[in-house]
Design a protein around this motif. Structure first.
Motif, PDB file in Angstrom:
ATOM      1  N   PRO A 158       0.829  -1.216   0.000  1.00 12.98           N
ATOM      2  CA  PRO A 158       0.000   0.000   0.000  1.00 12.98           C
ATOM      3  C   PRO A 158       0.860   1.260   0.000  1.00 12.98           C
ATOM      4  CG  PRO A 158      -0.767  -1.569   1.661  1.00 12.98           C
ATOM      5  CD  PRO A 158       0.546  -2.088   1.157  1.00 12.98           C
ATOM      6  N   ASP A 159       0.324   2.336  -0.548  1.00 16.13           N
ATOM      7  CA  ASP A 159       1.065   3.598  -0.620  1.00 16.13           C
ATOM      8  C   ASP A 159       1.574   4.096   0.734  1.00 16.13           C
ATOM      9  OD1 ASP A 159       0.827   3.608  -3.309  1.00 16.13           O
ATOM     10  OD2 ASP A 159      -0.445   5.388  -3.453  1.00 16.13           O
ATOM     11  N   PRO A 160       0.775   4.003   1.809  1.00 17.86           N
ATOM     12  CA  PRO A 160       1.279   4.491   3.103  1.00 17.86           C
ATOM     13  C   PRO A 160       2.556   3.777   3.548  1.00 17.86           C
ATOM     14  CG  PRO A 160      -1.094   4.243   3.200  1.00 17.86           C
ATOM     15  CD  PRO A 160      -0.648   3.629   1.901  1.00 17.86           C
ATOM     16  N   ILE A 161       2.651   2.476   3.260  1.00 15.96           N
ATOM     17  CA  ILE A 161       3.851   1.728   3.645  1.00 15.96           C
ATOM     18  C   ILE A 161       5.030   2.136   2.766  1.00 15.96           C
ATOM     19  CG2 ILE A 161       4.894  -0.571   3.775  1.00 15.96           C
ATOM     20  CD1 ILE A 161       2.209  -1.678   4.556  1.00 15.96           C
ATOM     21  N   LEU A 162       4.787   2.289   1.474  1.00 14.08           N
ATOM     22  CA  LEU A 162       5.861   2.719   0.568  1.00 14.08           C
ATOM     23  C   LEU A 162       6.369   4.106   0.948  1.00 14.08           C
ATOM     24  CD1 LEU A 162       4.549   1.504  -2.912  1.00 14.08           C
ATOM     25  CD2 LEU A 162       6.238   0.419  -1.430  1.00 14.08           C
ATOM     26  N   ARG A 163       5.432   5.004   1.303  1.00  7.15           N
ATOM     27  CA  ARG A 163       5.849   6.346   1.709  1.00  7.15           C
ATOM     28  C   ARG A 163       6.665   6.294   2.996  1.00  7.15           C
ATOM     29  NH1 ARG A 163       0.555   7.852  -0.031  1.00  7.15           N
ATOM     30  NH2 ARG A 163      -0.205   7.764   2.116  1.00  7.15           N
ATOM     31  N   HIS A 164       6.273   5.395   3.883  1.00 11.96           N
ATOM     32  CA  HIS A 164       7.028   5.249   5.132  1.00 11.96           C
ATOM     33  C   HIS A 164       8.456   4.783   4.847  1.00 11.96           C
ATOM     34  CE1 HIS A 164       7.770   4.528   9.367  1.00 11.96           C
ATOM     35  NE2 HIS A 164       8.172   3.301   9.086  1.00 11.96           N
ATOM     36  N   ILE A 165       8.603   3.866   3.902  1.00 10.10           N
ATOM     37  CA  ILE A 165       9.938   3.388   3.527  1.00 10.10           C
ATOM     38  C   ILE A 165      10.757   4.518   2.911  1.00 10.10           C
ATOM     39  CG2 ILE A 165      11.194   1.822   1.994  1.00 10.10           C
ATOM     40  CD1 ILE A 165       8.844  -0.143   2.299  1.00 10.10           C
ATOM     41  N   LEU A 166      10.137   5.278   2.020  1.00 16.92           N
ATOM     42  CA  LEU A 166      10.848   6.372   1.354  1.00 16.92           C
ATOM     43  C   LEU A 166      11.208   7.495   2.316  1.00 16.92           C
ATOM     44  CD1 LEU A 166       8.932   6.743  -2.053  1.00 16.92           C
ATOM     45  CD2 LEU A 166      11.049   5.495  -1.556  1.00 16.92           C
ATOM     46  N   SER A 167      10.476   7.603   3.418  1.00 18.66           N
ATOM     47  CA  SER A 167      10.740   8.696   4.362  1.00 18.66           C
ATOM     48  C   SER A 167      12.104   8.574   5.023  1.00 18.66           C
ATOM     49  CB  SER A 167       9.649   8.726   5.445  1.00 18.66           C
ATOM     50  OG  SER A 167       9.730   7.581   6.292  1.00 18.66           O
ATOM     51  N   PHE A 168      12.711   7.392   4.942  1.00 14.31           N
ATOM     52  CA  PHE A 168      14.037   7.188   5.536  1.00 14.31           C
ATOM     53  C   PHE A 168      15.164   7.546   4.558  1.00 14.31           C
ATOM     54  CE2 PHE A 168      11.263   4.354   7.955  1.00 14.31           C
ATOM     55  CZ  PHE A 168      11.621   4.666   9.252  1.00 14.31           C
ATOM     56  N   LEU A 169      14.802   7.896   3.336  1.00 12.30           N
ATOM     57  CA  LEU A 169      15.801   8.243   2.322  1.00 12.30           C
ATOM     58  C   LEU A 169      15.916   9.757   2.184  1.00 12.30           C
ATOM     59  CD1 LEU A 169      14.747   5.771  -0.537  1.00 12.30           C
ATOM     60  CD2 LEU A 169      16.600   5.459   1.123  1.00 12.30           C
ATOM     61  N   PRO A 170      17.090  10.241   1.756  1.00 13.27           N
ATOM     62  CA  PRO A 170      17.160  11.654   1.357  1.00 13.27           C
ATOM     63  C   PRO A 170      16.147  11.908   0.256  1.00 13.27           C
ATOM     64  CG  PRO A 170      19.369  10.692   1.489  1.00 13.27           C
ATOM     65  CD  PRO A 170      18.394   9.558   1.622  1.00 13.27           C
ATOM     66  N   THR A 171      15.577  13.093   0.225  1.00  8.62           N
ATOM     67  CA  THR A 171      14.537  13.396  -0.757  1.00  8.62           C
ATOM     68  C   THR A 171      15.028  13.145  -2.179  1.00  8.62           C
ATOM     69  OG1 THR A 171      13.546  15.025   0.734  1.00  8.62           O
ATOM     70  CG2 THR A 171      13.005  15.207  -1.606  1.00  8.62           C
ATOM     71  N   LYS A 172      16.298  13.425  -2.422  1.00  6.08           N
ATOM     72  CA  LYS A 172      16.853  13.194  -3.758  1.00  6.08           C
ATOM     73  C   LYS A 172      16.715  11.736  -4.165  1.00  6.08           C
ATOM     74  CE  LYS A 172      21.213  13.374  -6.335  1.00  6.08           C
ATOM     75  NZ  LYS A 172      22.655  13.640  -6.273  1.00  6.08           N
TER      76      LYS A 172
ATOM     77  N   ARG B 198       4.186   2.357 -11.289  1.00  3.18           N
ATOM     78  CA  ARG B 198       3.654   2.213  -9.926  1.00  3.18           C
ATOM     79  C   ARG B 198       4.348   3.169  -8.962  1.00  3.18           C
ATOM     80  NH1 ARG B 198       2.072   2.465  -5.618  1.00  3.18           N
ATOM     81  NH2 ARG B 198       1.503   0.881  -4.081  1.00  3.18           N
ATOM     82  N   TRP B 199       5.618   3.427  -9.201  1.00  2.10           N
ATOM     83  CA  TRP B 199       6.399   4.257  -8.292  1.00  2.10           C
ATOM     84  C   TRP B 199       6.422   5.735  -8.693  1.00  2.10           C
ATOM     85  CZ3 TRP B 199       8.860   2.836  -3.832  1.00  2.10           C
ATOM     86  CH2 TRP B 199       8.937   1.467  -3.558  1.00  2.10           C
ATOM     87  N   LYS B 200       5.896   6.044  -9.842  1.00  2.00           N
ATOM     88  CA  LYS B 200       6.095   7.371 -10.416  1.00  2.00           C
ATOM     89  C   LYS B 200       5.659   8.505  -9.493  1.00  2.00           C
ATOM     90  CE  LYS B 200       5.367   9.999 -14.673  1.00  2.00           C
ATOM     91  NZ  LYS B 200       4.772   9.982 -16.039  1.00  2.00           N
ATOM     92  N   LEU B 201       4.523   8.336  -8.821  1.00  2.00           N
ATOM     93  CA  LEU B 201       3.976   9.428  -8.017  1.00  2.00           C
ATOM     94  C   LEU B 201       3.989   9.166  -6.520  1.00  2.00           C
ATOM     95  CD1 LEU B 201       0.902  10.362 -10.236  1.00  2.00           C
ATOM     96  CD2 LEU B 201       3.125  11.487 -10.146  1.00  2.00           C
ATOM     97  N   VAL B 202       4.564   8.045  -6.078  1.00  2.00           N
ATOM     98  CA  VAL B 202       4.548   7.712  -4.651  1.00  2.00           C
ATOM     99  C   VAL B 202       5.235   8.809  -3.833  1.00  2.00           C
ATOM    100  CG1 VAL B 202       5.357   6.098  -2.900  1.00  2.00           C
ATOM    101  CG2 VAL B 202       4.423   5.238  -5.047  1.00  2.00           C
TER     102      VAL B 202
ATOM    103  N   ALA C 208      14.125   9.755  -6.925  1.00  2.00           N
ATOM    104  CA  ALA C 208      14.728   8.894  -7.958  1.00  2.00           C
ATOM    105  C   ALA C 208      13.962   7.587  -8.142  1.00  2.00           C
ATOM    106  CB  ALA C 208      16.183   8.607  -7.621  1.00  2.00           C
ATOM    107  N   THR C 209      13.182   7.170  -7.134  1.00  2.00           N
ATOM    108  CA  THR C 209      12.419   5.921  -7.264  1.00  2.00           C
ATOM    109  C   THR C 209      11.309   6.042  -8.309  1.00  2.00           C
ATOM    110  OG1 THR C 209      10.878   6.530  -5.473  1.00  2.00           O
ATOM    111  CG2 THR C 209      12.875   5.307  -4.867  1.00  2.00           C
ATOM    112  N   SER C 210      11.016   7.263  -8.739  1.00  2.00           N
ATOM    113  CA  SER C 210       9.943   7.460  -9.720  1.00  2.00           C
ATOM    114  C   SER C 210      10.257   6.800 -11.052  1.00  2.00           C
ATOM    115  CB  SER C 210       9.689   8.955  -9.929  1.00  2.00           C
ATOM    116  OG  SER C 210      10.851   9.592 -10.443  1.00  2.00           O
ATOM    117  N   ILE C 211      11.530   6.491 -11.319  1.00  2.00           N
ATOM    118  CA  ILE C 211      11.893   5.882 -12.600  1.00  2.00           C
ATOM    119  C   ILE C 211      11.786   4.359 -12.561  1.00  2.00           C
ATOM    120  CG2 ILE C 211      13.464   7.793 -13.095  1.00  2.00           C
ATOM    121  CD1 ILE C 211      15.794   5.891 -12.445  1.00  2.00           C
ATOM    122  N   LEU C 212      11.486   3.790 -11.393  1.00  2.00           N
ATOM    123  CA  LEU C 212      11.447   2.327 -11.284  1.00  2.00           C
ATOM    124  C   LEU C 212      10.339   1.730 -12.129  1.00  2.00           C
ATOM    125  CD1 LEU C 212      12.100   1.855  -7.446  1.00  2.00           C
ATOM    126  CD2 LEU C 212      13.719   1.572  -9.335  1.00  2.00           C
ATOM    127  N   SER C 213       9.162   2.328 -12.036  1.00  2.00           N
ATOM    128  CA  SER C 213       8.018   1.837 -12.808  1.00  2.00           C
ATOM    129  C   SER C 213       6.898   2.857 -12.679  1.00  2.00           C
ATOM    130  CB  SER C 213       7.547   0.471 -12.288  1.00  2.00           C
ATOM    131  OG  SER C 213       6.994   0.590 -10.987  1.00  2.00           O
TER     132      SER C 213
END
Length: 456
Positions: free
Chosen positions: A20-34, A45-49, A38-43
């Motif tokens: 689910p998006d909330p879990i993915l956002r939680h994972i991304l919150s531990f990364l630098p915004t840059k 599905r990830w483009k707007l997370v 960059a995960t938007s290029i994965l697929s």
């Protein structure tokens, strides 16, 4: 085999992307915004997370990865960073921002900072952290809207910012945590802030002193945590300041300073944890005439300690111990102290003076550092006989006198539950020396039959 492997990898990728998006956002919150962007290029599905992230942390030092000069960004790199911040703020609109963090080793335009911070405030930001470096020596102006934000609860300014309070006086109506840097006395800035911030509970101040006398009056019935850091930029012996603290609800106090100074503390009814750090003093060359500072400072440090005798936790750095070594007989009694953290290094005799002044001590953390001649104390501190349950000794190299100290503590610690020995990093780990030391400790006489010994 390759086809099965590809299917397996695809299955794992689909399983992860299917979260689910909330879990993915939680994972991304531990990364630098840059990296999150960059995960938007994965697929697809990830483009707007990432556009729904509530923590936005920008750091232009990440643009230095491919730069030959690691201190200065090229104009192209600076432009790229500015465009990136603007793009993220536009594409993530209108999601509310929880934390906005901006660190710039080279900010070209103050207008960018004003715009970015104003945007964060407009989007109900709760926490702002700014560390900015500009070519100008003039303090950086903050947007006016930051003073009236009703959602801002945490503000950390890790650079020299000009704090201009609004004419009405009342500012930061919801601010609970404030970290600032100021020059000299800051025109009574601390006093003004505390009197105009109605809910401020945690205040950290780094003061750059330039040899001028300054008085800091910190008075608050709400403040719970206070950290003071005084950095002397001029000639050390020319700098003096006076600190007055009145805070009946203060729970935590940390002081880093260079004596001699005057501290007057009043109504500290709730104080439970104190850190006193005069570590820079210990770095003075003993052949330098400024060594006299330690003797001049000793009465001031003792005076400070007398104001905090009700605390339950006390941490003293080696610089503080260096000063107190001059006036060990005047060290005050701490009847409520249950935990002591101290860097005694070679001043082992002073350690037992401290223990004798804390009759109800339950936990001791001591850095003893280099080996020195062992002199058996003429007395056993009361806390060793009745209250001290946990001792952690750091800096052990297995030397003869160090073992004598440990042997004494084991023998006289009648209620000791745990003794933890932390070896120096340089302690040789070959030839089973760690195990050998452990076996040697096991045969030492113990005042407590239930005491466990650990070697780390």
């Amino acid at each position: 085999m390759d086809r099965k492997s590809d299917c397996s990898n695809q299955e794992k990728e689909d399983r992860f992307s299917g979260l689910p998006d909330p879990i993915l956002r939680h994972i991304l919150s531990f990364l630098p915004t840059k990296d999150a962007v960059a995960t938007s290029i994965l697929s697809s599905r990830w483009k707007l997370v990432w556009t729904s992230l509530t923590n936005l942390c920008f750091d232009d030092r990440l643009c230095l990865e491919d730069e030959e000069d690691t201190d200065v960004l090229t104009n192209d790199a600076s432009t790229m960073f500015e465009n990136f911040v603007n793009r993220v703020l536009v594409l993530s609109y209108p999601v509310d921002i929880n934390k906005f963090s901006l660190h710039c080793c080279q900010l070209r335009y103050l207008a960018c900072l004003q715009s970015w911070v104003s945007t964060a405030i407009m989007r109900n930001v709760r926490e702002i952290e700014l560390g900015i470096k500009m070519d100008s020596f003039i303090p950086i102006e903050l947007p006016e809207s930051i003073y009236t934000s009703r959602t801002l609860e945490v503000l950390k300014l890790n650079s020299d910012f000009a704090i201009r309070l609004p004419p009405s006086g009342l500012c930061f109506p919801s601010l609970k945590i404030l970290h600032v840097e100021i020059d000299d006395g800051g025109d009574n800035l601390t006093e003004t802030l505390l009197s105009n911030c109605p809910v401020l509970e945690d205040m950290s101040i780094m003061v750059h002193l330039y040899g001028h006398f300054a008085t800091f009056n910190i008075s608050s019935c709400i403040l719970k945590r206070l950290t003071l850091r005084f950095l002397h930029e001029g000639e050390l012996y020319l700098t003096e300041h006076h600190v007055v603290i009145t805070a009946p609800n203060l729970d935590y106090l940390s002081i880093l300073d260079w004596p001699p100074v005057s501290y007057m503390l009043y109504e500290l009814h709730s104080l439970t944890k104190v850190v006193v750090d005069f570590s820079r003093l210990d770095a003075i060359n003993p052949y330098n005439e400024l060594m006299v500072c330690s003797y001049q400072a000793a009465p001031c440090v003792v005076q400070l300690l007398k104001f905090i005798t009700k605390t339950k936790f006390l941490s003293l750095t080696i610089g503080t111990i260096h000063v107190l070594d001059c006036v060990a007989d005047f060290f005050p009694r701490f009847p409520n102290l249950t935990c002591l953290e101290v860097e005694v290094l070679g001043r082992w005799e002073l350690l037992f003076v401290l223990l004798s002044r804390a009759p109800n001590l339950e936990s001791l953390i001591a850095d003893i550092g280099f080996d020195c001649n062992w002199t058996k104390p003429h007395f056993v501190p009361d806390c060793l006989l009745s209250h001290l349950k946990t001792i952690k000794i750091r800096g052990i190299k297995g030397e003869k006198n160090q073992l004598k100290l440990i042997k004494y503590l084991l023998k006289n610690g009648e209620v000791l539950d745990t003794l933890i020995i932390c070896l120096q990093r340089a302690f040789p780990q070959k030839m089973g020396l760690k195990d050998k030391l452990y076996q040697e400790l096991l045969i030492f006489e113990r005042g407590s039959k239930t005491c466990k010994v650990k070697v780390l």
